[in-house]
Design an enzyme around this catalytic site. Sequence first.
Site, PDB file in Angstrom:
ATOM      1  CG  ASP A 140      82.055  23.229  -2.841  1.00  0.00           C
ATOM      2  OD1 ASP A 140      81.079  23.035  -3.563  1.00  0.00           O
ATOM      3  OD2 ASP A 140      82.654  24.318  -2.779  1.00  0.00           O
ATOM      4  CB  CYS A 201      59.996  17.041  -8.949  1.00  0.00           C
ATOM      5  SG  CYS A 201      61.714  17.262  -8.494  1.00  0.00           S
ATOM      6  CB  CYS A 204      56.285  19.902  -7.406  1.00  0.00           C
ATOM      7  SG  CYS A 204      56.920  21.318  -6.486  1.00  0.00           S
ATOM      8  CB  CYS A 207      62.588  24.860  -7.619  1.00  0.00           C
ATOM      9  SG  CYS A 207      62.357  23.533  -8.815  1.00  0.00           S
ATOM     10  CB  CYS A 211      64.556  30.706 -10.055  1.00  0.00           C
ATOM     11  SG  CYS A 211      66.130  31.473 -10.505  1.00  0.00           S
TER      12      CYS A 211
HETATM   13  C1  B12 Z   1      79.680  24.968  -9.582  1.00  0.00           C
HETATM   14  C2  B12 Z   1      78.752  24.878  -8.404  1.00  0.00           C
HETATM   15  C3  B12 Z   1      77.776  25.852  -8.258  1.00  0.00           C
HETATM   16  C4  B12 Z   1      77.485  26.896  -9.339  1.00  0.00           C
HETATM   17  C5  B12 Z   1      76.722  26.231 -10.486  1.00  0.00           C
HETATM   18  C6  B12 Z   1      75.498  25.446 -10.020  1.00  0.00           C
HETATM   19  C7  B12 Z   1      75.245  24.164 -10.736  1.00  0.00           C
HETATM   20  N1  B12 Z   1      74.008  23.800 -10.822  1.00  0.00           N
HETATM   21  O1  B12 Z   1      76.156  23.506 -11.205  1.00  0.00           O
HETATM   22  C8  B12 Z   1      76.689  27.964  -8.546  1.00  0.00           C
HETATM   23  C9  B12 Z   1      77.652  29.034  -8.056  1.00  0.00           C
HETATM   24  C10 B12 Z   1      75.573  28.653  -9.312  1.00  0.00           C
HETATM   25  C11 B12 Z   1      76.196  27.147  -7.369  1.00  0.00           C
HETATM   26  C12 B12 Z   1      75.095  27.494  -6.609  1.00  0.00           C
HETATM   27  C13 B12 Z   1      74.650  26.771  -5.504  1.00  0.00           C
HETATM   28  N2  B12 Z   1      75.247  25.759  -4.921  1.00  0.00           N
HETATM   29 CO1  B12 Z   1      76.766  24.883  -5.682  1.00  0.00          CO
HETATM   30  N3  B12 Z   1      78.214  23.788  -6.366  1.00  0.00           N
HETATM   31  C14 B12 Z   1      78.907  23.840  -7.451  1.00  0.00           C
HETATM   32  C15 B12 Z   1      79.903  22.666  -7.497  1.00  0.00           C
HETATM   33  C16 B12 Z   1      81.276  23.193  -7.064  1.00  0.00           C
HETATM   34  C17 B12 Z   1      80.014  21.952  -8.831  1.00  0.00           C
HETATM   35  C18 B12 Z   1      78.660  21.583  -9.445  1.00  0.00           C
HETATM   36  C19 B12 Z   1      78.771  21.049 -10.833  1.00  0.00           C
HETATM   37  O2  B12 Z   1      79.495  20.131 -11.103  1.00  0.00           O
HETATM   38  N4  B12 Z   1      78.022  21.660 -11.735  1.00  0.00           N
HETATM   39  C20 B12 Z   1      77.923  21.237 -13.095  1.00  0.00           C
HETATM   40  C21 B12 Z   1      76.475  20.873 -13.397  1.00  0.00           C
HETATM   41  C22 B12 Z   1      76.379  20.225 -14.771  1.00  0.00           C
HETATM   42  O3  B12 Z   1      76.134  19.947 -12.460  1.00  0.00           O
HETATM   43  P1  B12 Z   1      75.029  19.990 -11.299  1.00  0.00           P
HETATM   44  O4  B12 Z   1      73.986  21.000 -11.435  1.00  0.00           O
HETATM   45  O5  B12 Z   1      75.692  19.820  -9.979  1.00  0.00           O
HETATM   46  O6  B12 Z   1      74.466  18.637 -11.668  1.00  0.00           O
HETATM   47  C23 B12 Z   1      73.444  18.239 -12.344  1.00  0.00           C
HETATM   48  C24 B12 Z   1      72.832  18.286 -13.685  1.00  0.00           C
HETATM   49  O7  B12 Z   1      73.758  18.069 -14.639  1.00  0.00           O
HETATM   50  C25 B12 Z   1      71.910  17.138 -13.457  1.00  0.00           C
HETATM   51  N5  B12 Z   1      71.821  16.053 -14.356  1.00  0.00           N
HETATM   52  C26 B12 Z   1      72.207  14.839 -14.069  1.00  0.00           C
HETATM   53  N6  B12 Z   1      71.919  14.012 -15.039  1.00  0.00           N
HETATM   54  C27 B12 Z   1      71.285  14.701 -15.959  1.00  0.00           C
HETATM   55  C28 B12 Z   1      70.765  14.283 -17.151  1.00  0.00           C
HETATM   56  C29 B12 Z   1      70.144  15.243 -17.938  1.00  0.00           C
HETATM   57  C30 B12 Z   1      69.597  14.822 -19.224  1.00  0.00           C
HETATM   58  C31 B12 Z   1      70.066  16.594 -17.519  1.00  0.00           C
HETATM   59  C32 B12 Z   1      69.398  17.603 -18.365  1.00  0.00           C
HETATM   60  C33 B12 Z   1      70.610  16.977 -16.305  1.00  0.00           C
HETATM   61  C34 B12 Z   1      71.207  16.002 -15.553  1.00  0.00           C
HETATM   62  O8  B12 Z   1      72.470  16.447 -12.356  1.00  0.00           O
HETATM   63  C35 B12 Z   1      73.788  16.827 -12.367  1.00  0.00           C
HETATM   64  C36 B12 Z   1      74.517  16.315 -11.153  1.00  0.00           C
HETATM   65  O9  B12 Z   1      74.238  15.069 -10.992  1.00  0.00           O
HETATM   66  C37 B12 Z   1      79.274  21.696  -6.426  1.00  0.00           C
HETATM   67  C38 B12 Z   1      80.250  20.834  -5.651  1.00  0.00           C
HETATM   68  C39 B12 Z   1      80.680  19.622  -6.450  1.00  0.00           C
HETATM   69  N7  B12 Z   1      81.969  19.382  -6.513  1.00  0.00           N
HETATM   70  O10 B12 Z   1      79.853  18.914  -7.000  1.00  0.00           O
HETATM   71  C40 B12 Z   1      78.504  22.675  -5.495  1.00  0.00           C
HETATM   72  C41 B12 Z   1      77.183  22.194  -4.910  1.00  0.00           C
HETATM   73  C42 B12 Z   1      76.399  21.550  -6.021  1.00  0.00           C
HETATM   74  N8  B12 Z   1      76.480  23.455  -4.490  1.00  0.00           N
HETATM   75  C43 B12 Z   1      75.827  23.349  -3.443  1.00  0.00           C
HETATM   76  C44 B12 Z   1      75.015  24.395  -2.907  1.00  0.00           C
HETATM   77  C45 B12 Z   1      74.531  24.227  -1.489  1.00  0.00           C
HETATM   78  C46 B12 Z   1      74.695  25.503  -3.700  1.00  0.00           C
HETATM   79  C47 B12 Z   1      73.684  26.611  -3.369  1.00  0.00           C
HETATM   80  C48 B12 Z   1      72.439  26.151  -2.635  1.00  0.00           C
HETATM   81  C49 B12 Z   1      74.419  27.715  -2.556  1.00  0.00           C
HETATM   82  C50 B12 Z   1      73.580  28.906  -2.143  1.00  0.00           C
HETATM   83  N9  B12 Z   1      72.713  28.786  -1.175  1.00  0.00           N
HETATM   84  O11 B12 Z   1      73.717  29.983  -2.680  1.00  0.00           O
HETATM   85  C51 B12 Z   1      73.366  27.119  -4.788  1.00  0.00           C
HETATM   86  C52 B12 Z   1      72.216  26.298  -5.413  1.00  0.00           C
HETATM   87  C53 B12 Z   1      72.061  26.453  -6.893  1.00  0.00           C
HETATM   88  C54 B12 Z   1      71.464  25.208  -7.524  1.00  0.00           C
HETATM   89  N10 B12 Z   1      70.144  25.038  -7.401  1.00  0.00           N
HETATM   90  O12 B12 Z   1      72.191  24.411  -8.108  1.00  0.00           O
HETATM   91  C55 B12 Z   1      75.878  21.965  -2.840  1.00  0.00           C
HETATM   92  C56 B12 Z   1      74.581  21.216  -3.164  1.00  0.00           C
HETATM   93  C57 B12 Z   1      74.009  20.416  -2.020  1.00  0.00           C
HETATM   94  C58 B12 Z   1      72.768  19.663  -2.463  1.00  0.00           C
HETATM   95  N11 B12 Z   1      72.040  19.154  -1.496  1.00  0.00           N
HETATM   96  O13 B12 Z   1      72.469  19.529  -3.622  1.00  0.00           O
HETATM   97  C59 B12 Z   1      77.175  21.383  -3.552  1.00  0.00           C
HETATM   98  C60 B12 Z   1      77.140  19.874  -3.808  1.00  0.00           C
HETATM   99  C61 B12 Z   1      78.358  21.758  -2.647  1.00  0.00           C
HETATM  100  C62 B12 Z   1      78.493  20.820  -1.449  1.00  0.00           C
HETATM  101  N12 B12 Z   1      79.605  20.119  -1.376  1.00  0.00           N
HETATM  102  O14 B12 Z   1      77.647  20.702  -0.615  1.00  0.00           O
HETATM  103  N13 B12 Z   1      76.937  26.012  -7.197  1.00  0.00           N
END
Ligand code: B12
Length: 388
Positions: A140, A201, A204, A207, A211
């Site tokens: 994380d 997905c 579907c 989600c 939200c």
């Molecule tokens: C910052 C963070 C948050 C923030 C921001 C959420 C977010 N979406 O980034 C907040 C506080 C809101 C949050 C909430 C939650 N989080 Co959080 N969070 C993180 C953290 C520390 C970093 C995530 C990150 O890099 N975010 C930046 C964005 C850009 O990345 P992302 O959403 O993860 O990623 C995706 C998109 O960019 C998408 N993507 C990929 N390719 C492409 C291409 C295109 C074109 C597009 C449009 C998108 C896209 O995929 C990316 C990742 O591969 C990670 C741990 C880690 N080091 O990774 C945990 C993590 C993601 N969280 C986790 C969890 C459990 C949660 C919650 C469920 C907690 C809760 N119950 O309240 C919620 C779920 C919210 C959600 N649906 O995402 C878990 C997820 C487990 C899983 N099975 O996915 C993680 C991995 C922690 C862990 N080590 O277990 N989180």
Amino acid sequence: MGAGASQADALTGDARAAELRRRLLKLGFDTVRFAVPGELPAAGALRAWLAQGMHADMAWMERSADKRADPAGVLPGVRSVVALGVNYSPQEPPVPGPRWARYAGYEDYHDTLKPALVAAGRVLEALYGVSSEDYRYYVDAGPVLERAWLERAGTGFIGKNAMLISPEWGNWLFLAAILTRVELPADPPLRGATRGIGALCGHCDRCQTACPTGALVRPGVIDARRCVSYLTIEHRGPIPREWRAAIGDKIYGCDDCAAVCPWNRFSKPARSPLLVARPECLRLPLGEILALTPERFAEVFRRTPVKRVKLAGLLRNACVVAGNSGDGVWLEALVKLAGHGEPLVRAHAVWAVSRLVGRAEAGALLRGVRAVETDPQVLAEYAAEGLV
Ligand code: B12
């Protein structure tokens, strides 16, 4: 990389990787897969996300963006990513009362997974003859795009809810990663997973509909500024007034977008020894939460992730839940909290009282505490409620 004699010199590449996987599974990880570093589509998505300010006040996300985008910035010479997951699907059904994110029902996973990651490092050292300089492990908190690496390793796919969804475990996986200079045979991504966000997905979009704040602004993209998880856990200050009603009965985090996912039909009860269940925390009635003292808070939530929000943060959230309950039974406790030592708590208590009984009655109930209030943040809350 050190060339020290390794325990498994006799094993060939694939057999050694199989032995590594076997030993890591034995440590308590539920899934262990390998990926090869390289350009991630998520790296571009991360930059776009940051540029739009969707990370809210998480400035550390900006500071670590280069490293997140390229693991070589974390560990020069990295050749593999060990993608790990621990299933935390709870065995017990949710109890009535304020709603908690499921992960809050366990001791803090950052702490309980860490010893296994340390042990995993030792396994790498023993099997490959490397030193502790040749790997870095994270759960994380590190500058690693964990979901993207687990997707690449084929553990699952990134859904429209932004979660890493596993066909074997559903949405309930804690993720961890080890970056290493050891070369490991890459596991293939899931078929179809790399076609883009939510490719598996189908039509579907439960989600996005589920939200409560519309935080899933596009498939796979969370605007943290309106995500209930961010607002109730990461966010330090007052919860913006526009989102309080939508938070409903959620006291800590939110699982709505993950809980409605149909892939959870494949989830199985958690059984990893790396989890320490603490379901009693989630059974605390709202009345007891509203009356928590610092001592009792420390006692009940010791070692749980809830300690992160501190007592003031939890009371802030509890006021929002009480205000949304429509139940006057909480008024006495809320009026008391309107005189609490922390302005953050007082401000939310004022909002909650006003939401429960309306302006006239709230004015009467809060008259005493209002008369001695001097904090600008709390006074602003009175003003916003028309209680001047
Ligand atoms: C910052 C963070 C948050 C923030 C921001 C959420 C977010 N979406 O980034 C907040 C506080 C809101 C949050 C909430 C939650 N989080 Co959080 N969070 C993180 C953290 C520390 C970093 C995530 C990150 O890099 N975010 C930046 C964005 C850009 O990345 P992302 O959403 O993860 O990623 C995706 C998109 O960019 C998408 N993507 C990929 N390719 C492409 C291409 C295109 C074109 C597009 C449009 C998108 C896209 O995929 C990316 C990742 O591969 C990670 C741990 C880690 N080091 O990774 C945990 C993590 C993601 N969280 C986790 C969890 C459990 C949660 C919650 C469920 C907690 C809760 N119950 O309240 C919620 C779920 C919210 C959600 N649906 O995402 C878990 C997820 C487990 C899983 N099975 O996915 C993680 C991995 C922690 C862990 N080590 O277990 N989180």
